[in-house]
Scaffold this active site. Sequence first.
Site: not given
Ligand code: NAD
Length: 283
Positions: A94, A169, A237
């Site tokens: 997102s 979104k 965010k």
């Molecule tokens: P998270 O922080 O659990 O996962 C993000 C991952 O990205 C981590 O494993 C991190 O190590 C990795 N990462 C960051 N920088 C990196 C890089 N340079 N190279 C490789 N890997 C890298 O976050 P999440 O909860 O999985 O959310 C991911 C996205 O989905 C976000 O944009 C969030 O807003 C969206 N989202 C989350 C949810 C939820 O309920 N958690 C629901 C809908 C949408």
Amino acid sequence: MKIGFIGLGVMGRPMAQHLIEAGHELYLYRVKPVSAHLVERGATACESAMHVAQLADIVILMLPDTPDVETVLFGENGVAPGLGSGKLVIDMSSISPLATRDFAARTEALGCDYLDAPVSGGEVGARSASLTIMVGGKPDVFERAKPLFEKMGQNITLIGGVGDGQIAKAANQIVVALNIQAVSEALRFSSKAGADPAVVRKALMGGFAASRVLEVHGERMINETFEPGFRIRLHHKDLSLALESARLLELMLPNTALVHQLMNGALAKGLGDKDHSALIKAL
Ligand code: NAD
């Protein structure tokens, strides 16, 4: 298909696992101890995002925020230098709709396709492959990616051109945030005025005020169970993204701005890593 997956967090891990189970060849970057099981199931760990893009035909991103996507795509040893003509990048994070259009143009200039495909449904939806997926991009590119989306989600919609998935979104996050605020005020009002908020919630569930937020988050508020779930930090965010777009569009979003301020307050109180239902604590 040969699929790269970068961003193996709360959401990305189960999503990648569904693709492995469907028989696809997965190439992963930044495998941590929590995601090592994906390699045990046959995925290949790569040494950089560039390496992923060299080996895969389709690269999926599931990263926290706009700067993370920009770094992974265009930074040193990023996806872009590994791309060849005809490959497809799908960003399921997102992030900013406006930055998305820029990332798509830079990717298409390399002879590749681009889709934005953010999701709703949370960790539960990711695990049960029932995510809502909101897609922006060209219809033929959407059709190419659809079989993959169907392994991760159920309600899959091509909203419009590139960036429009991110707009949908952001709209989703406005509705959810304002609904959380409405439920918080209603339950606080009920308890301060002397009624049992649990009974009020149950009564309201049968009427026009019913919602998933009243059902799920209303219960969390009453029981004070605020472990995430979806962190306030991430929802903050998302509202920042909506408000930044609104600023550029000279569009007024007064209630989104108010809830964003309440989230600032929640962050200041150290609640950033609590579930977004903990917004009630800002009252
Ligand atoms: P998270 O922080 O659990 O996962 C993000 C991952 O990205 C981590 O494993 C991190 O190590 C990795 N990462 C960051 N920088 C990196 C890089 N340079 N190279 C490789 N890997 C890298 O976050 P999440 O909860 O999985 O959310 C991911 C996205 O989905 C976000 O944009 C969030 O807003 C969206 N989202 C989350 C949810 C939820 O309920 N958690 C629901 C809908 C949408």
